[in-house]
Design a protein around this motif. Structure first.
Motif, PDB file in Angstrom:
ATOM      1  N   VAL A  16       0.876  -1.175   0.000  1.00  0.00           N
ATOM      2  CA  VAL A  16       0.000   0.000   0.000  1.00  0.00           C
ATOM      3  C   VAL A  16       0.911   1.222   0.000  1.00  0.00           C
ATOM      4  CG1 VAL A  16      -1.877   1.221   1.125  1.00  0.00           C
ATOM      5  CG2 VAL A  16      -1.719  -1.268   1.329  1.00  0.00           C
ATOM      6  N   THR A  17       0.746   2.069  -0.989  1.00  0.00           N
ATOM      7  CA  THR A  17       1.631   3.229  -1.087  1.00  0.00           C
ATOM      8  C   THR A  17       1.056   4.423  -0.327  1.00  0.00           C
ATOM      9  OG1 THR A  17       0.619   4.057  -3.123  1.00  0.00           O
ATOM     10  CG2 THR A  17       2.423   2.471  -3.343  1.00  0.00           C
ATOM     11  N   CYS A  18       1.941   5.266   0.142  1.00  0.00           N
ATOM     12  CA  CYS A  18       1.575   6.502   0.825  1.00  0.00           C
ATOM     13  C   CYS A  18       2.538   7.588   0.368  1.00  0.00           C
ATOM     14  CB  CYS A  18       1.644   6.337   2.334  1.00  0.00           C
ATOM     15  SG  CYS A  18       1.393   7.892   3.238  1.00  0.00           S
ATOM     16  N   SER A  19       1.996   8.718   0.005  1.00  0.00           N
ATOM     17  CA  SER A  19       2.839   9.822  -0.438  1.00  0.00           C
ATOM     18  C   SER A  19       2.288  11.130   0.111  1.00  0.00           C
ATOM     19  CB  SER A  19       2.866   9.850  -1.972  1.00  0.00           C
ATOM     20  OG  SER A  19       3.722  10.870  -2.431  1.00  0.00           O
ATOM     21  N   PHE A  34       6.123   6.499   1.920  1.00  0.00           N
ATOM     22  CA  PHE A  34       6.243   5.603   3.076  1.00  0.00           C
ATOM     23  C   PHE A  34       5.341   4.397   2.825  1.00  0.00           C
ATOM     24  CE2 PHE A  34       7.596   4.312   7.042  1.00  0.00           C
ATOM     25  CZ  PHE A  34       6.642   4.310   8.047  1.00  0.00           C
ATOM     26  N   PRO A  35       5.780   3.455   2.007  1.00  0.00           N
ATOM     27  CA  PRO A  35       4.920   2.309   1.677  1.00  0.00           C
ATOM     28  C   PRO A  35       4.803   1.313   2.826  1.00  0.00           C
ATOM     29  CG  PRO A  35       7.072   2.096   0.635  1.00  0.00           C
ATOM     30  CD  PRO A  35       7.051   3.445   1.265  1.00  0.00           C
ATOM     31  N   LEU A  36       3.632   0.693   2.893  1.00  0.00           N
ATOM     32  CA  LEU A  36       3.359  -0.367   3.871  1.00  0.00           C
ATOM     33  C   LEU A  36       3.332  -1.688   3.109  1.00  0.00           C
ATOM     34  CD1 LEU A  36       2.469  -1.102   6.832  1.00  0.00           C
ATOM     35  CD2 LEU A  36       0.118  -0.944   5.974  1.00  0.00           C
ATOM     36  N   ILE A  37       4.135  -2.636   3.568  1.00  0.00           N
ATOM     37  CA  ILE A  37       4.284  -3.902   2.863  1.00  0.00           C
ATOM     38  C   ILE A  37       3.754  -5.040   3.728  1.00  0.00           C
ATOM     39  CG2 ILE A  37       5.947  -5.483   1.785  1.00  0.00           C
ATOM     40  CD1 ILE A  37       7.814  -2.815   1.818  1.00  0.00           C
ATOM     41  N   LEU A  38       2.894  -5.862   3.128  1.00  0.00           N
ATOM     42  CA  LEU A  38       2.435  -7.085   3.782  1.00  0.00           C
ATOM     43  C   LEU A  38       3.014  -8.241   2.989  1.00  0.00           C
ATOM     44  CD1 LEU A  38       0.253  -4.773   4.421  1.00  0.00           C
ATOM     45  CD2 LEU A  38      -1.254  -6.689   5.026  1.00  0.00           C
ATOM     46  N   GLU A  39       4.043  -8.867   3.525  1.00  0.00           N
ATOM     47  CA  GLU A  39       4.755  -9.923   2.803  1.00  0.00           C
ATOM     48  C   GLU A  39       3.872 -11.151   2.597  1.00  0.00           C
ATOM     49  OE1 GLU A  39       7.881 -10.106   1.624  1.00  0.00           O
ATOM     50  OE2 GLU A  39       9.009  -8.471   2.555  1.00  0.00           O
ATOM     51  N   SER A  40       3.111 -11.518   3.608  1.00  0.00           N
ATOM     52  CA  SER A  40       2.243 -12.694   3.526  1.00  0.00           C
ATOM     53  C   SER A  40       0.948 -12.382   4.279  1.00  0.00           C
ATOM     54  CB  SER A  40       2.940 -13.909   4.123  1.00  0.00           C
ATOM     55  OG  SER A  40       2.114 -15.062   3.992  1.00  0.00           O
TER      56      SER A  40
END
Lengths: 113, 114
Positions: free
Chosen positions: B21-24, B74-80
């Motif tokens: 999920v991107t955030c800018s 500031f991206p939020l990453i959900l790997e799994s």
């Protein structure tokens, strides 16, 4: 342990009357308090804040009162308007040490015409 | 116009499929943060960043990663992703993390993990 508590999930008020939203906190280190308003499908927006050196801060129809001895703050909206219907979040932080904000669970305010 | 943008606004995915999920923000803010909002739990902080390459865990960081390679993103990453990460996510930013700096929130990303 929930450090910022909003014990009323919802509140209904008639247009023109006063809305009082309450917030309690347990961390005595908190010294800066904020209220945010959130409409559906939008992010929270800042409404009003108060430092622990004050006991009242006013901005138009919105007033926040702080009672440090009781660890309690309240947001008064006078007069309430239908456009005030939203979820209101209380938040707190410790100023020194750059701590982050701790939010309450929110109170949904419904102002009916 | 000063704003915080998030993409996507809505996302339905399946368990285990990595997503970002991107955030800018366009306000040159140093401080950025991710929150999740769940019914009955309010807003809980996931991760925050004091500046480029400086990130730290919030209250509920498990299952999430972040990066801050540029000031504005500031991206939020959900790997799994797992079903318990189904939630409404908000990105926020402020000039710095100081007492009087207002946090500006993005419009939110509603994530459903099946």
């Amino acid at each position: 342990d929930q450090q910022v508590k909003q014990n009323s999930p919802s509140l209904s008020v008639q247009e023109g009357r006063i809305s009082i939203l309450n917030c309690d906190y347990t961390n005595s280190m908190f010294d800066y308090f904020l209220w945010y308003k959130k409409y559906p499908a939008e992010g929270p927006t800042f409404l009003i804040s108060i430092s622990s050196i004050k006991d009242k801060n006013e901005d138009g129809r919105f007033t926040v009162f702080l009672n440090k001895s009781a660890k309690h703050l309240s947001l008064h909206i006078v007069p309430s308007q239908p456009g005030d219907s939203a979820v209101y979040f209380c938040a707190a932080r410790v100023v020194s040490g750059y701590s982050t904000l701790t939010f309450g669970k929110g109170t949904m305010l419904l102002v009916s015409p | 116009e000063a704003q915080v943008t998030q993409n996507p606004r809505y996302l339905i995915t399946v368990t285990g499929k990595k997503l970002t999920v991107t955030c800018s923000q366009n306000m040159n803010h140093e401080y950025m943060s991710w929150y999740r909002q769940d019914p009955g739990l309010g807003l809980r902080q996931i991760y925050y960043s004091m500046n480029v390459e400086v990130t730290d865990k919030g209250d509920v960081p498990e299952g999430y990663k972040v990066s801050r390679k540029e000031k504005r993103n500031f991206p939020l990453i959900l790997e799994s992703p797992s079903p318990n990460q189904t939630s409404l996510y908000f990105c926020a930013s402020s000039l710095r993390l100081s007492s009087t700096d207002t946090q500006y929130f993005g419009p939110g990303t509603r994530l459903t993990v099946l």
